[in-house]
Design an enzyme around this catalytic site. Structure first.
Site, PDB file in Angstrom:
ATOM      1  CG  ASP A   1      -1.878  -1.195   1.154  1.00 38.98           C
ATOM      2  OD1 ASP A   1      -2.601  -1.277   0.288  1.00 38.98           O
ATOM      3  OD2 ASP A   1      -2.096  -1.791   2.206  1.00 38.98           O
ATOM      4  CG  ASP A   2       5.249   3.295   0.688  1.00 38.34           C
ATOM      5  OD1 ASP A   2       5.345   3.783   1.663  1.00 38.34           O
ATOM      6  OD2 ASP A   2       5.917   3.433  -0.374  1.00 38.34           O
TER       7      ASP A   2
END
Length: 202
Positions: free
Chosen positions: A148-149
């Site tokens: 999710d970065d």
């Protein structure tokens, strides 16, 4: 470095490994403090985050506080160093959890990555991404992938010509590519971050 030989099998990743320095993972002892610092720095520039963290340490005469000391700090005092109302609450939540449930390295080292994530995301204000960063940079776990970065996503879009339009497909592609990096996914993420920050046009 052992991980470089493994990650070099990925032809797209291989050039990056040569242009950025080798990564060494550190293990920290004061896990709760690392978590508090992560919360404080969220959505802030590194410069501002450093200033606020410096003020936080000043509350304890420049020394690293233990969870009990943080817990004794009034909410208003935490607000006065530049923390939002929510962040001040989250920092106290971390300290409360650390004193009540335990957050020492010994306890966490007995858990696998997903167990650590499940355990620490019980704390209000602590999300999966924050714990993934903790696994990488405070517990020194070698095989963590921060899907999710935003930085990792942007780097993989650029390097592997991925498309973010179909989110489900995008995540599947990221997982497929990163699966080949295992058991050294943390190192791959670290190189992608460095490359993204140093690459032209960023």
């Amino acid at each position: 470095m052992e991980y470089i030989a493994h990650l070099s099998k990925d032809k797209k990743l291989k050039p990056l490994l040569k242009t950025t320095d080798a990564v060494k993972l550190k293990k920290r002892k004061n896990i709760s403090l690392y978590l508090c610092a992560s919360i404080m720095s969220q959505q802030l520039s590194t410069k501002v985050a450093d200033v606020i963290y410096g003020r936080f340490l000043d509350l304890f005469d420049g020394k690293e506080p233990m969870p009990g000391q943080i817990l004794e700090t009034p909410h208003e005092t935490l607000r006065s160093i530049g923390l939002s109302n929510a962040k001040a609450n989250y920092v106290l939540n971390v300290a409360r959890f650390a004193t009540g449930e335990g957050m020492d390295v010994k306890k966490l080292s007995k858990m696998d990555n997903e167990a650590v994530i499940a355990y620490l995301t019980q704390i209000k204000g602590v999300g999966r991404w924050t714990v993934e960063m903790l696994l990488m940079f405070a517990l020194g776990r070698e095989d963590v992938f921060a899907i999710d970065d935003w930085g990792i996503q942007n780097a993989m879009i650029k390097l592997y010509k991925l498309d973010r339009t179909d989110k489900k497909q995008f995540r599947a592609d990221m997982l497929r590519i990163s699966g080949k990096w295992s058991p050294y996914r943390t190192y791959a993420c670290a190189h992608l971050w460095r490359w993204k920050d140093n690459s032209p046009g960023q």
